[in-house]
Design an enzyme around this catalytic site. Structure first.
Site, PDB file in Angstrom:
ATOM      1  N   ARG A  44      10.597 -13.765  10.706  1.00 24.13           N
ATOM      2  CA  ARG A  44      10.708 -12.972   9.472  1.00 24.13           C
ATOM      3  C   ARG A  44      11.515 -13.764   8.439  1.00 24.13           C
ATOM      4  NH1 ARG A  44      11.275  -8.706  13.389  1.00 24.13           N
ATOM      5  NH2 ARG A  44      13.559  -8.671  13.248  1.00 24.13           N
ATOM      6  N   LYS A 134      17.015  -0.476  -4.580  1.00 22.36           N
ATOM      7  CA  LYS A 134      15.745   0.261  -4.650  1.00 22.36           C
ATOM      8  C   LYS A 134      15.735   1.465  -3.713  1.00 22.36           C
ATOM      9  CE  LYS A 134      11.894   0.039  -2.612  1.00 22.36           C
ATOM     10  NZ  LYS A 134      10.693  -0.405  -1.895  1.00 22.36           N
ATOM     11  N   LYS A 217       9.970   2.101 -11.279  1.00 25.63           N
ATOM     12  CA  LYS A 217       8.917   1.408 -10.523  1.00 25.63           C
ATOM     13  C   LYS A 217       7.852   2.441 -10.135  1.00 25.63           C
ATOM     14  CE  LYS A 217       8.153  -1.353  -6.330  1.00 25.63           C
ATOM     15  NZ  LYS A 217       8.622  -2.446  -5.502  1.00 25.63           N
TER      16      LYS A 217
HETATM   17  C1  5MM Z   1       7.610  -4.034   0.547  1.00 24.14           C
HETATM   18  O1  5MM Z   1       7.242  -2.737   0.969  1.00 24.14           O
HETATM   19  C2  5MM Z   1       8.148  -1.669   0.698  1.00 24.14           C
HETATM   20  C3  5MM Z   1       8.044  -0.634   1.767  1.00 24.14           C
HETATM   21  O2  5MM Z   1       8.697  -0.999   2.855  1.00 24.14           O
HETATM   22  P1  5MM Z   1       8.853   0.077   4.071  1.00 24.14           P
HETATM   23  O3  5MM Z   1       7.717   1.045   3.983  1.00 24.14           O
HETATM   24  O4  5MM Z   1       8.770  -0.785   5.254  1.00 24.14           O
HETATM   25  O5  5MM Z   1      10.169   0.719   3.872  1.00 24.14           O
HETATM   26  C4  5MM Z   1       7.739  -0.875  -0.536  1.00 24.14           C
HETATM   27  O6  5MM Z   1       8.703   0.084  -0.906  1.00 24.14           O
HETATM   28  C5  5MM Z   1       7.490  -1.740  -1.698  1.00 24.14           C
HETATM   29  O7  5MM Z   1       8.704  -2.202  -2.229  1.00 24.14           O
HETATM   30  C6  5MM Z   1       6.756  -1.011  -2.801  1.00 24.14           C
HETATM   31  O8  5MM Z   1       5.964   0.047  -2.342  1.00 24.14           O
HETATM   32  C7  5MM Z   1       5.877  -1.980  -3.512  1.00 24.14           C
HETATM   33  O9  5MM Z   1       5.097  -2.660  -2.570  1.00 24.14           O
HETATM   34  P2  5MM Z   1       3.535  -2.802  -2.843  1.00 24.14           P
HETATM   35  O10 5MM Z   1       3.020  -3.520  -1.632  1.00 24.14           O
HETATM   36  O11 5MM Z   1       3.022  -1.393  -2.993  1.00 24.14           O
HETATM   37  O12 5MM Z   1       3.436  -3.599  -4.121  1.00 24.14           O
END
Ligand code: 5MM
Length: 336
Positions: A44, A134, A217
């Site tokens: 990772r 976040k 966001k």
């Molecule tokens: C990177 O993925 C994040 C979610 O992680 P977990 O579900 O494992 O907690 C997610 O919050 C992400 O930051 C946002 O949804 C944006 O990711 P995408 O892939 O939708 O651009």
């Protein structure tokens, strides 16, 4: 200009965007298993370090959202991960929610947890170098959902989180994600997203959150992934801009979209059109997870030691997104 506003603008200005690399270990394990790479903490770290030391970190990425495991790791150069990110001029950030659980009272829906002990955790993350955070609220969408209960409780949690984060001198990313799953139309997505965002700002104001020191966001306005009523990218841009113009107070400095399951190209094209037609004062950029990492992850899986090759793939995607954040992207650039 407040310090928080300066941080937000540093992350988002000049076409820069955010790399969402905050997958929890569970999610990262699914991603790695899908490409047949063992999900060890070393692997990772290796993938993430590969991205964080890419050339596009200097030119495209204004901030990186980390997960608890990663913010405490050390890169091969002996720099901590936050130091590595800062050395490229980007700002380290951290996901501080602890994930979603079934919403009591409406078990088909979810509520995000993590408020207990948050103030103490924030102080720790600040010491590790985080300057923004976040928290993601997740909303199902259908005729019945999101319910008022889900809209109100997630907005309340997002606001309490934001107030605590600002108290600790960091910028909160407020992420209300209306999911893409379902057969709803884009108009349904527009209506529900508008309701969700409106409620979030009501609660943020109630909790005295300084709106000039947050980043929103949101999802783009899209039809459900099982809907046959497909709309064009022009229509996505138009509806997304309308929704944000109507529901986001004008002192919010910027909006960084999630990709939400769109392909890399869709997420880039839609962002580009949003910027070409941007009739608001908001900076409109990206905070993508999958839409920035998918191709790089696939390439990396073929040979996890091929750092340069993986970085080349990532740099291309980041460059395309940064062009889109300025309305300067075109599909021909994808193959050049
Ligand atoms: C990177 O993925 C994040 C979610 O992680 P977990 O579900 O494992 O907690 C997610 O919050 C992400 O930051 C946002 O949804 C944006 O990711 P995408 O892939 O939708 O651009």
């Amino acid at each position: 200009m407040s310090e928080l506003n300066k941080i937000a603008l540093k992350i988002l200005s000049n076409g820069k965007g955010i790399l969402a690399a905050d997958e929890s270990t569970g999610t990262m394990t699914k991603r790695l298993e899908a490409i047949k790479v063992p999900s060890s903490s070393e692997n990772r770290l290796l993938f993430r370090e590969t991205l964080f030391s890419s050339a596009s970190m200097k030119t495209c990425i204004g901030g990186v959202i980390l997960y608890d495991e990663t913010i405490k790791q050390t890169a091969s150069s002996n720099k901590t991960i936050p130091e590595l990110i800062s050395s490229s001029g980007a700002i380290p950030g951290i996901k501080v929610d602890t994930g979603v659980k079934v919403l009591a009272g409406s078990p088909q829906e979810k509520i995000t947890e993590g408020l207990d002990g948050l103030r103490e955790r924030l102080k720790e993350y600040y010491k590790h170098g985080a300057r923004f955070t976040k928290w993601r609220g997740v909303y199902n969408i259908s005729n019945r959902y999101p319910s008022k209960l889900s809209i109100n409780s997630n907005a309340h949690a997002l606001a309490r989180y934001s107030a605590l984060v600002q108290e600790c001198e960091m910028v909160p990313i407020v992420e209300p994600e209306v999911l893409m799953d379902g057969n709803h139309t884009a108009q349904d997505c527009f209506n529900k997203t508008s309701e969700v965002i409106k409620k979030c700002f009501e609660e943020l104001l109630l909790h005295n959150v300084d709106l000039t020191g947050i980043i929103l966001k949101p999802n783009m306005i899209l039809q459900g992934n099982k809907s046959e009523n497909k709309i064009s990218s022009e229509e996505v841009a138009k509806l997304t801009l309308k929704c944000l113009k109507e529901n986001v107070p004008s002192n919010v400095p910027g909006i960084a979209f999630l990709s939400g399951g769109q392909t890399e190209i869709q997420a880039t094209e839609n962002l580009n059109l949003i910027n070409r037609n941007n009739n608001t004062n908001f900076i409109m950029t990206y905070s993508y997870g999958r839409a920035l990492q998918q191709s790089a992850l696939k390439f990396w899986s073929k040979n996890i030691k091929d750092i340069q090759g993986t970085q080349k793939v990532f740099n291309h995607r980041a460059n395309m997104c940064t062009l889109a954040a300025q309305g300067k992207w075109s599909s021909e650039l994808e193959t050049k």
